[in-house]
Design a protein around this motif. Structure first.
Motif, mmCIF file in Angstrom:
data_model
loop_
_atom_site.group_PDB
_atom_site.id
_atom_site.type_symbol
_atom_site.label_atom_id
_atom_site.label_comp_id
_atom_site.label_asym_id
_atom_site.label_seq_id
_atom_site.Cartn_x
_atom_site.Cartn_y
_atom_site.Cartn_z
ATOM 1 N N SER A 2 0.823 -1.209 0.000
ATOM 2 C CA SER A 2 0.000 0.000 0.000
ATOM 3 C C SER A 2 0.856 1.258 0.000
ATOM 4 O O SER A 2 0.503 2.261 -0.627
ATOM 5 C CB SER A 2 -0.929 -0.001 1.218
ATOM 6 O OG SER A 2 -0.168 -0.049 2.417
ATOM 7 N N SER A 3 1.999 1.209 0.711
ATOM 8 C CA SER A 3 2.877 2.384 0.740
ATOM 9 C C SER A 3 3.499 2.638 -0.627
ATOM 10 O O SER A 3 3.652 3.788 -1.055
ATOM 11 C CB SER A 3 3.969 2.196 1.790
ATOM 12 O OG SER A 3 4.753 1.047 1.489
ATOM 13 N N SER A 4 3.856 1.552 -1.343
ATOM 14 C CA SER A 4 4.416 1.711 -2.683
ATOM 15 C C SER A 4 3.384 2.287 -3.631
ATOM 16 O O SER A 4 3.683 3.174 -4.440
ATOM 17 C CB SER A 4 4.922 0.362 -3.200
ATOM 18 O OG SER A 4 5.918 -0.169 -2.348
ATOM 19 N N LEU A 5 2.154 1.791 -3.537
ATOM 20 C CA LEU A 5 1.092 2.319 -4.394
ATOM 21 C C LEU A 5 0.810 3.782 -4.074
ATOM 22 O O LEU A 5 0.579 4.597 -4.970
ATOM 23 C CB LEU A 5 -0.171 1.479 -4.208
ATOM 24 C CG LEU A 5 -1.388 1.879 -5.054
ATOM 25 C CD1 LEU A 5 -1.051 1.755 -6.536
ATOM 26 C CD2 LEU A 5 -2.594 1.020 -4.705
ATOM 27 N N SER A 6 0.862 4.121 -2.767
ATOM 28 C CA SER A 6 0.636 5.515 -2.369
ATOM 29 C C SER A 6 1.726 6.418 -2.917
ATOM 30 O O SER A 6 1.453 7.548 -3.361
ATOM 31 C CB SER A 6 0.575 5.616 -0.848
ATOM 32 O OG SER A 6 0.483 6.951 -0.430
ATOM 33 N N ALA A 7 2.976 5.924 -2.922
ATOM 34 C CA ALA A 7 4.078 6.728 -3.452
ATOM 35 C C ALA A 7 3.927 6.939 -4.955
ATOM 36 O O ALA A 7 4.275 7.997 -5.480
ATOM 37 C CB ALA A 7 5.410 6.058 -3.142
ATOM 38 N N VAL A 8 3.404 5.937 -5.651
ATOM 39 C CA VAL A 8 3.210 6.063 -7.096
ATOM 40 C C VAL A 8 2.087 7.033 -7.418
ATOM 41 O O VAL A 8 2.180 7.834 -8.368
ATOM 42 C CB VAL A 8 2.929 4.676 -7.712
ATOM 43 C CG1 VAL A 8 2.519 4.812 -9.173
ATOM 44 C CG2 VAL A 8 4.152 3.782 -7.586
ATOM 45 N N LEU A 9 1.031 7.007 -6.620
ATOM 46 C CA LEU A 9 -0.141 7.838 -6.897
ATOM 47 C C LEU A 9 -0.026 9.242 -6.313
ATOM 48 O O LEU A 9 -0.816 10.117 -6.677
ATOM 49 C CB LEU A 9 -1.403 7.165 -6.343
ATOM 50 C CG LEU A 9 -1.766 5.804 -6.967
ATOM 51 C CD1 LEU A 9 -3.014 5.240 -6.314
ATOM 52 C CD2 LEU A 9 -1.968 5.946 -8.479
ATOM 53 N N ARG A 10 0.930 9.456 -5.410
ATOM 54 C CA ARG A 10 1.021 10.758 -4.747
ATOM 55 C C ARG A 10 1.202 11.918 -5.735
ATOM 56 O O ARG A 10 0.572 12.964 -5.569
ATOM 57 C CB ARG A 10 2.157 10.758 -3.729
ATOM 58 C CG ARG A 10 2.197 12.025 -2.874
ATOM 59 C CD ARG A 10 3.295 11.971 -1.837
ATOM 60 N NE ARG A 10 3.082 10.872 -0.919
ATOM 61 C CZ ARG A 10 3.892 9.836 -0.786
ATOM 62 N NH1 ARG A 10 4.981 9.746 -1.558
ATOM 63 N NH2 ARG A 10 3.648 8.881 0.085
ATOM 64 N N PRO A 11 2.056 11.800 -6.775
ATOM 65 C CA PRO A 11 2.187 12.933 -7.712
ATOM 66 C C PRO A 11 0.883 13.320 -8.391
ATOM 67 O O PRO A 11 0.702 14.488 -8.747
ATOM 68 C CB PRO A 11 3.211 12.421 -8.738
ATOM 69 C CG PRO A 11 3.990 11.378 -8.011
ATOM 70 C CD PRO A 11 3.017 10.727 -7.099
ATOM 71 N N LEU A 12 -0.043 12.371 -8.540
ATOM 72 C CA LEU A 12 -1.305 12.680 -9.207
ATOM 73 C C LEU A 12 -2.230 13.504 -8.321
ATOM 74 O O LEU A 12 -3.211 14.072 -8.815
ATOM 75 C CB LEU A 12 -2.015 11.388 -9.623
ATOM 76 C CG LEU A 12 -1.212 10.468 -10.558
ATOM 77 C CD1 LEU A 12 -2.031 9.238 -10.908
ATOM 78 C CD2 LEU A 12 -0.797 11.218 -11.816
ATOM 79 N N THR A 13 -1.949 13.557 -7.024
ATOM 80 C CA THR A 13 -2.774 14.342 -6.107
ATOM 81 C C THR A 13 -2.198 15.722 -5.839
ATOM 82 O O THR A 13 -2.783 16.493 -5.076
ATOM 83 C CB THR A 13 -2.917 13.592 -4.772
ATOM 84 O OG1 THR A 13 -1.629 13.463 -4.159
ATOM 85 C CG2 THR A 13 -3.506 12.207 -4.995
#
Length: 435
Positions: A2-13
């Motif tokens: 979940s942390s890896s996915l959050s790091a990947v999606l963070r720039p989109l937010t």
């Protein structure tokens, strides 16, 4: 996971991702406008994007020669490429300059930035236009429709599994947007960053502010410290004397000293207000009689010798000399009490000499008790290109002596500014010590 996915999606937010996207899309405007100069280029398929890159190049090279273009590009880059608040302080630390071009090197870096922004912008715009259409083509093929979208390969054999490919172009587009935005921001700091001359000017401005703050601190220390010392000595003497007449004189001296301290405080506060004019009524050595009378009112027997044209002294010398004499007298009252004091102020053609002497106190002052004020005297003398010595002499007296040059290498205002940073580093009075 979940942390890896959050790091990947963070720039989109993050809002800066989309402002960087907009910044690169705006760069295509120059290519589109010049594309109208060749009407056939608009109907030549995918080659139209190449024309959007090639045609504006001469215009961009000419625009880079205009100094104001660098300022406009810097402001736009600060607002759209740098994340976070965009106040004056944040923009100053963004690493992107907003100064006009001042040299051919600046113009060359501006030209490189314009060409890089155009190329990257046109490429990203092409992907922004084409990749969503590719997702549409995959979606049409997934529902069994043949696709013949312009500038894209046709799909003549539709099948349901094309539906699995629908999000792929959009994912690629977002990844390219994030990467292109980050690389463009890094390139902006290199190509639009401050030049060596601008960095030097910023450092000098910061040094001047630090010098000004140090001077204001010294002003407050000298004037308020002198006033409080005189007040304490006068109040103690009045209580010990038990005389109504002496008490009246002491109260009058306290009132006058307090009024002068309030004037000095207001003057210093006006200097701290950026929108206020610099006060020109700082006391000078022509007002030395006020200091001497204040010391006499505190009970000291002051023998003064003033010689030379004090009213013709340069402003910095006269003002700083006044503060040095004030601190010397304050030091006498604070640590020796109302003792006889000898004050000599002599102005000659080449130098100003200040000499304040008093008997050494019977009880030595605590270690470090007089360090700040005496160090301030030495700092002032160093800033003016002179020298000062403080300490006990062989004749049993405490002496504060300063010699301030008045020649070409002395204390003219421009010379003071030029010598100040080095002097402060040597005396460690204006800057914190290096780690």
């Amino acid at each position: 996971m979940s942390s890896s996915l959050s790091a990947v999606l963070r720039p989109l937010t993050r809002a800066v991702t989309y402002t960087r996207w907009l910044h690169l899309l705006i760069a295509t405007v120059a290519g589109v406008l010049t594309g109208f100069l060749r009407s056939e280029a608009l109907y030549s398929g995918a080659w139209v994007w190449l024309w959007y890159v090639v045609l504006p190049v001469p215009l961009l090279l000419l625009a880079a020669l205009i100094p104001a273009v660098r300022r406009v590009e810097g402001l736009q880059a600060q607002l759209l490429l740098v994340p976070g608040p965009h106040g004056p302080e944040e923009r100053a630390t963004s690493g992107i300059s907003t100064s006009p071009s001042a040299s051919w090197r600046d113009r060359g870096r501006t030209a490189g930035w314009l060409l890089l922004r155009l190329t990257t912008g046109v490429a990203l715009t092409a992907l922004t236009v084409q990749l969503p259409f590719l997702s549409v083509a995959f979606a049409r093929a997934a529902v069994g429709l043949r696709t013949h979208l312009r500038d894209l390969p046709s799909i003549d054999a539709p099948h349901w599994w094309y539906g699995l490919l629908v999000p792929l172009p959009l994912v690629v587009l977002l990844a390219v947007v994030v990467a292109a935005g980050s690389l463009t921001a890094a390139a902006a700091r290199r190509l639009l960053g401050p030049s060596a001359a601008e960095r030097l000017a910023t450092l000098e401005a910061r040094t001047e502010r630090m010098l000004e703050h140090n001077r204001l601190a010294q002003e407050l220390h000298d004037s308020i410290g002198h006033a409080l010392t005189v007040t304490v000595v006068q109040a103690g003497a009045a209580r010990a004397a038990g005389s109504a007449e002496f008490t009246d004189r002491a109260l009058a001296a306290i009132e006058e000293t307090g009024r002068q301290a309030l004037d000095d405080l207001e003057r210093a506060l006006r200097l701290l207000r950026e929108d206020a004019p610099r006060p020109a009524d700082r006391p000078t050595l022509t007002d030395a009689a006020r200091l001497l009378e204040s010391a006499r009112a505190a009970g000291s027997q002051v023998r003064a010798e003033l010689s030379g044209p004090l009213d013709a002294l340069p402003g910095p010398v006269s003002r700083e000399g006044y503060r040095m004499v004030q601190e010397a007298l304050t030091n006498v009252l604070r640590h020796a009490g109302p003792v006889p004091v000898s004050v000599r102020i002599a102005a000659a053609d080449d130098a100003l000499e200040l000499d304040v002497r008093n008997p050494l106190p019977r009880t030595p002052a605590p270690r470090g008790a007089a360090g700040r004020g005496l160090r301030g005297i030495r700092e002032r003398a160093t800033l003016l290109g002179g020298e000062a010595t403080t300490g006990p002499g062989d004749d049993g007296e405490w002496r504060v002596y300063a010699r301030l040059p008045l020649g070409p290498g002395g204390a003219a205002p421009t010379s003071l500014k030029r010598r100040a940073p080095r002097a402060c580093r040597e005396s460690r009075g204006c800057f914190p010590a290096s780690p």
